[in-house]
Structure formats: structure tokens, C-alpha cells
Design a protein around this motif. Sequence first.
Motif, PDB file in Angstrom:
ATOM      1  N   LEU A   1       0.827  -1.209   0.000  1.00 35.38           N
ATOM      2  CA  LEU A   1       0.000   0.000   0.000  1.00 35.38           C
ATOM      3  C   LEU A   1       0.864   1.263   0.000  1.00 35.38           C
ATOM      4  O   LEU A   1       0.601   2.207  -0.763  1.00 35.38           O
ATOM      5  CB  LEU A   1      -0.933  -0.013   1.211  1.00 35.38           C
ATOM      6  N   VAL A   2       1.907   1.286   0.806  1.00 38.38           N
ATOM      7  CA  VAL A   2       2.809   2.445   0.842  1.00 38.38           C
ATOM      8  C   VAL A   2       3.524   2.595  -0.498  1.00 38.38           C
ATOM      9  O   VAL A   2       3.666   3.703  -1.013  1.00 38.38           O
ATOM     10  CB  VAL A   2       3.821   2.337   2.012  1.00 38.38           C
ATOM     11  N   TYR A   3       3.962   1.477  -1.087  1.00 37.28           N
ATOM     12  CA  TYR A   3       4.616   1.533  -2.394  1.00 37.28           C
ATOM     13  C   TYR A   3       3.663   2.122  -3.438  1.00 37.28           C
ATOM     14  O   TYR A   3       4.063   2.995  -4.213  1.00 37.28           O
ATOM     15  CB  TYR A   3       5.104   0.155  -2.823  1.00 37.28           C
ATOM     16  N   LEU A   4       2.408   1.686  -3.452  1.00 37.14           N
ATOM     17  CA  LEU A   4       1.432   2.238  -4.397  1.00 37.14           C
ATOM     18  C   LEU A   4       1.208   3.726  -4.169  1.00 37.14           C
ATOM     19  O   LEU A   4       1.124   4.509  -5.119  1.00 37.14           O
ATOM     20  CB  LEU A   4       0.096   1.502  -4.283  1.00 37.14           C
ATOM     21  N   TRP A   5       1.113   4.118  -2.910  1.00 41.24           N
ATOM     22  CA  TRP A   5       0.910   5.521  -2.590  1.00 41.24           C
ATOM     23  C   TRP A   5       2.093   6.356  -3.074  1.00 41.24           C
ATOM     24  O   TRP A   5       1.905   7.416  -3.696  1.00 41.24           O
ATOM     25  CB  TRP A   5       0.697   5.685  -1.082  1.00 41.24           C
TER      26      TRP A   5
ATOM     27  N   VAL B   1       3.426   2.297   8.752  1.00 45.47           N
ATOM     28  CA  VAL B   1       4.130   2.993   7.673  1.00 45.47           C
ATOM     29  C   VAL B   1       5.633   2.889   7.887  1.00 45.47           C
ATOM     30  O   VAL B   1       6.396   2.624   6.950  1.00 45.47           O
ATOM     31  CB  VAL B   1       3.685   4.467   7.566  1.00 45.47           C
ATOM     32  N   GLN B   2       6.072   3.077   9.121  1.00 45.18           N
ATOM     33  CA  GLN B   2       7.499   2.987   9.439  1.00 45.18           C
ATOM     34  C   GLN B   2       8.041   1.593   9.097  1.00 45.18           C
ATOM     35  O   GLN B   2       9.098   1.466   8.480  1.00 45.18           O
ATOM     36  CB  GLN B   2       7.710   3.299  10.918  1.00 45.18           C
ATOM     37  N   ASN B   3       7.313   0.553   9.462  1.00 44.89           N
ATOM     38  CA  ASN B   3       7.728  -0.820   9.130  1.00 44.89           C
ATOM     39  C   ASN B   3       7.702  -1.060   7.625  1.00 44.89           C
ATOM     40  O   ASN B   3       8.592  -1.727   7.082  1.00 44.89           O
ATOM     41  CB  ASN B   3       6.837  -1.836   9.845  1.00 44.89           C
ATOM     42  N   ALA B   4       6.704  -0.512   6.941  1.00 44.73           N
ATOM     43  CA  ALA B   4       6.607  -0.664   5.491  1.00 44.73           C
ATOM     44  C   ALA B   4       7.787   0.012   4.797  1.00 44.73           C
ATOM     45  O   ALA B   4       8.395  -0.561   3.880  1.00 44.73           O
ATOM     46  CB  ALA B   4       5.289  -0.085   4.987  1.00 44.73           C
TER      47      ALA B   4
ATOM     48  N   ALA C   1       0.802   8.021   6.786  1.00 47.93           N
ATOM     49  CA  ALA C   1      -0.183   7.274   7.578  1.00 47.93           C
ATOM     50  C   ALA C   1      -1.579   7.876   7.401  1.00 47.93           C
ATOM     51  O   ALA C   1      -2.558   7.154   7.177  1.00 47.93           O
ATOM     52  CB  ALA C   1       0.226   7.274   9.051  1.00 47.93           C
ATOM     53  N   LEU C   2      -1.672   9.176   7.468  1.00 48.38           N
ATOM     54  CA  LEU C   2      -2.954   9.850   7.318  1.00 48.38           C
ATOM     55  C   LEU C   2      -3.553   9.591   5.931  1.00 48.38           C
ATOM     56  O   LEU C   2      -4.736   9.291   5.799  1.00 48.38           O
ATOM     57  CB  LEU C   2      -2.778  11.357   7.541  1.00 48.38           C
ATOM     58  N   GLU C   3      -2.730   9.669   4.911  1.00 47.92           N
ATOM     59  CA  GLU C   3      -3.199   9.498   3.532  1.00 47.92           C
ATOM     60  C   GLU C   3      -3.570   8.055   3.190  1.00 47.92           C
ATOM     61  O   GLU C   3      -4.463   7.821   2.386  1.00 47.92           O
ATOM     62  CB  GLU C   3      -2.127   9.978   2.549  1.00 47.92           C
ATOM     63  N   THR C   4      -2.878   7.081   3.784  1.00 50.29           N
ATOM     64  CA  THR C   4      -3.125   5.670   3.459  1.00 50.29           C
ATOM     65  C   THR C   4      -4.107   4.995   4.412  1.00 50.29           C
ATOM     66  O   THR C   4      -4.612   3.923   4.107  1.00 50.29           O
ATOM     67  CB  THR C   4      -1.817   4.859   3.480  1.00 50.29           C
TER      68      THR C   4
ATOM     69  N   ARG D   1       9.817  11.287 -10.383  1.00 52.71           N
ATOM     70  CA  ARG D   1      10.233  12.422  -9.548  1.00 52.71           C
ATOM     71  C   ARG D   1      10.293  11.977  -8.096  1.00 52.71           C
ATOM     72  O   ARG D   1       9.860  10.890  -7.755  1.00 52.71           O
ATOM     73  CB  ARG D   1       9.299  13.611  -9.745  1.00 52.71           C
ATOM     74  N   ARG D   2      10.836  12.817  -7.260  1.00 57.21           N
ATOM     75  CA  ARG D   2      10.947  12.532  -5.834  1.00 57.21           C
ATOM     76  C   ARG D   2       9.790  13.226  -5.105  1.00 57.21           C
ATOM     77  O   ARG D   2       9.204  14.164  -5.629  1.00 57.21           O
ATOM     78  CB  ARG D   2      12.297  13.014  -5.315  1.00 57.21           C
ATOM     79  N   PHE D   3       9.488  12.740  -3.886  1.00 57.26           N
ATOM     80  CA  PHE D   3       8.367  13.304  -3.137  1.00 57.26           C
ATOM     81  C   PHE D   3       8.707  13.316  -1.655  1.00 57.26           C
ATOM     82  O   PHE D   3       9.120  12.285  -1.100  1.00 57.26           O
ATOM     83  CB  PHE D   3       7.107  12.461  -3.381  1.00 57.26           C
ATOM     84  N   ALA D   4       8.533  14.450  -1.008  1.00 57.11           N
ATOM     85  CA  ALA D   4       8.793  14.574   0.423  1.00 57.11           C
ATOM     86  C   ALA D   4       7.501  14.357   1.201  1.00 57.11           C
ATOM     87  O   ALA D   4       6.457  14.915   0.853  1.00 57.11           O
ATOM     88  CB  ALA D   4       9.369  15.946   0.738  1.00 57.11           C
ATOM     89  N   ALA D   5       7.583  13.526   2.234  1.00 54.92           N
ATOM     90  CA  ALA D   5       6.413  13.260   3.076  1.00 54.92           C
ATOM     91  C   ALA D   5       6.869  12.713   4.416  1.00 54.92           C
ATOM     92  O   ALA D   5       7.824  11.935   4.489  1.00 54.92           O
ATOM     93  CB  ALA D   5       5.484  12.258   2.396  1.00 54.92           C
ATOM     94  N   SER D   6       6.175  13.106   5.457  1.00 58.15           N
ATOM     95  CA  SER D   6       6.464  12.562   6.783  1.00 58.15           C
ATOM     96  C   SER D   6       5.769  11.209   6.941  1.00 58.15           C
ATOM     97  O   SER D   6       4.819  10.897   6.217  1.00 58.15           O
ATOM     98  CB  SER D   6       5.953  13.527   7.863  1.00 58.15           C
ATOM     99  N   LEU D   7       6.236  10.432   7.887  1.00 60.90           N
ATOM    100  CA  LEU D   7       5.580   9.152   8.179  1.00 60.90           C
ATOM    101  C   LEU D   7       4.134   9.383   8.604  1.00 60.90           C
ATOM    102  O   LEU D   7       3.232   8.650   8.190  1.00 60.90           O
ATOM    103  CB  LEU D   7       6.336   8.399   9.270  1.00 60.90           C
ATOM    104  N   ALA D   8       3.914  10.416   9.403  1.00 60.11           N
ATOM    105  CA  ALA D   8       2.557  10.730   9.853  1.00 60.11           C
ATOM    106  C   ALA D   8       1.670  11.133   8.672  1.00 60.11           C
ATOM    107  O   ALA D   8       0.497  10.752   8.612  1.00 60.11           O
ATOM    108  CB  ALA D   8       2.593  11.846  10.897  1.00 60.11           C
ATOM    109  N   GLY D   9       2.232  11.857   7.716  1.00 62.31           N
ATOM    110  CA  GLY D   9       1.478  12.253   6.536  1.00 62.31           C
ATOM    111  C   GLY D   9       1.092  11.058   5.675  1.00 62.31           C
ATOM    112  O   GLY D   9      -0.034  10.962   5.188  1.00 62.31           O
TER     113      GLY D   9
END
Length: 104
Positions: free
Chosen positions: A30-34, A64-67, A54-57, A44-52
Motif C-alpha cells: 500500500l505504501v509503495y502504491l501511494w 508505515v514505518q515498518n513498510a 499514515a494519514l493518507e493511506t 520524480r521525488r516526493f517529500a512526506a512525513s511518516l505521519a502524513g
Amino acid sequence: MTRKIELDPYVVDILMRDLVGHDHTPSAFLVYLWLWARTDGGRRRFAASLAGIALETGLSKSSVQNAVRQLTNRRHLIDVTRDGPTTPPIYQVLKPWVRAPAAG
């Protein structure tokens, strides 16, 4: 607004089965797809926090951290860098199944 993303057939035909069935890490898929969607398939590259992420997925931050750990350290499917200690990580989706054209 609905947007359309194009997936490499490998992602659905092979990677999904490997991450979900073999590794038992559907959160990594799921994280890979996101990330795939946010990076235009690794263009391209994309900046995102783990919390962000998590919220989106809809996943927990620890999932998310384990993924991310699974996708980075074990599978080498994403690259994670940081511009500084207080900036969000910058993600790059990798496609190791795609071979670069031979130089010649």
C-alpha cells in the motif's frame, strides 16, 4: 478530483503477490502504491512525513514505518534521503526490474 495513475504490470502481477502473500506485508504494498502515485511512477521525488503517509493511506504511523523499512532495507524498492534533520524524508520509487539500456 479523480486522477489516473499508470502502473507497471510488474507491480500488480508480481510485486503485490511478493509483498502481500510471501512477505505478509500488505502495508508495504500500500505504501509503495501511494508513493508510486506521488512520484509519477518514480519519475520524480516526493517529500512526506511518516505521519502524513499514515494519514493518507489509513495505516498507523508504526505500520508505515515498518513498510518503509521493508521497502528500503529488504526489498530495495524505494530510496529515502533527507535534506536536513528537521525536514521530511524524500522518497524515490525504484524499479529494479527495469533494466537500463546497454551503453554502446
